[in-house]
Design an enzyme around this catalytic site. Structure first.
Site, PDB file in Angstrom:
ATOM      1  N   ASP A  46      -6.272 -21.965  18.920  1.00 20.04           N
ATOM      2  CA  ASP A  46      -5.944 -22.627  20.361  1.00 20.04           C
ATOM      3  C   ASP A  46      -5.212 -24.498  20.074  1.00 20.04           C
ATOM      4  OD1 ASP A  46      -5.183 -23.202  22.651  1.00 20.04           O
ATOM      5  OD2 ASP A  46      -7.261 -23.926  23.018  1.00 20.04           O
ATOM      6  N   ASP A 240     -10.427 -21.734  23.453  1.00 21.58           N
ATOM      7  CA  ASP A 240     -11.824 -22.727  25.007  1.00 21.58           C
ATOM      8  C   ASP A 240     -11.773 -22.191  25.897  1.00 21.58           C
ATOM      9  OD1 ASP A 240     -10.667 -25.181  25.751  1.00 21.58           O
ATOM     10  OD2 ASP A 240      -9.453 -24.842  24.005  1.00 21.58           O
ATOM     11  N   ASP A 244      -6.905 -18.567  26.698  1.00 20.67           N
ATOM     12  CA  ASP A 244      -7.443 -17.973  24.659  1.00 20.67           C
ATOM     13  C   ASP A 244      -8.498 -16.505  25.280  1.00 20.67           C
ATOM     14  OD1 ASP A 244      -6.306 -19.831  24.425  1.00 20.67           O
ATOM     15  OD2 ASP A 244      -8.745 -20.799  24.298  1.00 20.67           O
TER      16      ASP A 244
END
Length: 350
Positions: A46, A240, A244
């Site tokens: 990410d 995080d 996600d």
């Protein structure tokens, strides 16, 4: 012969590997997870909060009217954002040196802020927000900053464009060296983000990640990971946020940021980086590979010793006492061989 050495071959190596990872701020949730990390050939990241620090900072202030200086633009923007809890507002307040607040304040979610300050009407937000209020702006300015991966907010004072603030997230210092280390380990990297293409490409280029997929929804990240898996890749996802969680669950192995990570991301992961230190990722993969090698070596050696002891006992070479010694020696060897994993050190990405 009792196969104690064979029984000890796997758990001793796994416990030593998990203990080693813990010393470097990585909480591994299970031995099975640690073994899966040893087979990873692709790491998906990410962007915000993972490759970047997750904290916006002001990178440029520009006055759009001769009536205002750059300092005045920053001050007025900070006054307008004085009560805001949005990361953009926090970044602007941090960059400014004023503690003054607007006397009136109204937020339009997702667009901007209208405020009053010393008899002047302030508007701060996206270009579309100001245009809706009849403010003439040059949209090309926002596009230019967007190509550099920055977010732009415009300031208008009393119905006229006064200036703009460009903000950008900061790439983690360890991101680029970490990606290079993964490449040296023949592990591919891919960036999966919901951010706009310009911002994604900008950060990916700085980090050295060549494969970029931007503008993604959570289900898009899941779909892309499955595409990689169907192509025969073993994928590790690092993230995080709440967005996600689905991708973390789908990946063959998952890592969550423990400091800034959301609870659901941490719950969905196999490993938690306690200090959000992504420089440890290559070491985790290397350690996991070492654990698999130790397990294989332990199994081979224990089987060899048991087979050899059985043959020698059958031919009368070993009696009960010497057989017991060989049996214990095999178990001790397996344990000691596994304990060497505790001495392995992370030499870092430098």
């Amino acid at each position: 012969m009792c196969p104690c050495a064979f029984i000890l071959a796997t758990p001793t190596a796994i416990m030593a590997g998990i203990g080693n990872a813990t010393r470097y701020g990585m909480i591994v949730k299970s031995g099975e997870a640690l073994q899966r990390f040893g087979t990873i050939d692709t790491v998906a990241f990410d962007k915000t909060g993972t490759l970047t620090c997750g904290k916006l900072s002001v990178v440029d202030i520009r006055a759009l009217s001769p009536e205002f200086t750059r300092d005045a633009v920053l001050t007025l923007a900070a006054v307008a954002e004085a009560r805001s809890e949005h990361p953009i507002g926090q970044a602007i307040r941090t960059a400014a040196s004023t503690a003054e607040q607007a006397s009136a304040y109204m937020v339009t979610p997702g667009k901007g802020i209208a405020a009053a300050y010393k008899g002047r009407r302030l508007l701060l937000g996206k270009a579309d927000f100001l245009k809706e209020q009849g403010i003439a702006l040059d949209a090309a300015l926002a596009d230019a900053y967007g190509e550099q991966g920055a977010t732009v907010v415009f300031l208008a004072v009393d119905g006229k464009a006064a200036g703009l603030a460009a903000l950008s997230d900061t790439l983690r210092e360890s991101a680029a060296p970490m990606v290079r280390t993964l490449q040296n380990m023949h592990v591919a990297s891919i960036l999966l983000t919901g951010d706009n293409p310009a911002a994604a490409q900008h950060m990916a280029a700085k980090a050295g990640v060549s494969a970029v997929r931007s503008g993604l929804l959570p289900q898009d990240k899941q779909r892309i990971i499955r595409e990689y898996q169907q192509a025969g890749h073993r994928v590790c996802m690092i993230g995080d946020g709440i967005n996600d969680a689905v991708a973390l669950r789908t990946a063959d192995a998952a890592i969550a940021m423990g400091g800034i990570g959301s609870d659901i991301a941490i719950e969905s992961s196999d490993v938690v980086l306690v200090q959000d230190d992504i420089s440890r990722v290559p070491y985790l993969l290397s350690l996991s590979r070492n654990v698999l090698q130790k397990i294989q070596a332990n199994i081979i050696i224990s089987l060899f010793l048991n087979a050899l002891a059985t043959i020698l006992a059958a031919t009368g070479v070993l009696n009960a006492v010497t057989g017991a010694l060989v049996h214990n020696a095999g178990s001790v060897f397996v344990v000691l061989n596994s304990l060497f994993l505790l001495s392995v050190k992370d030499t870092g990405w430098q």
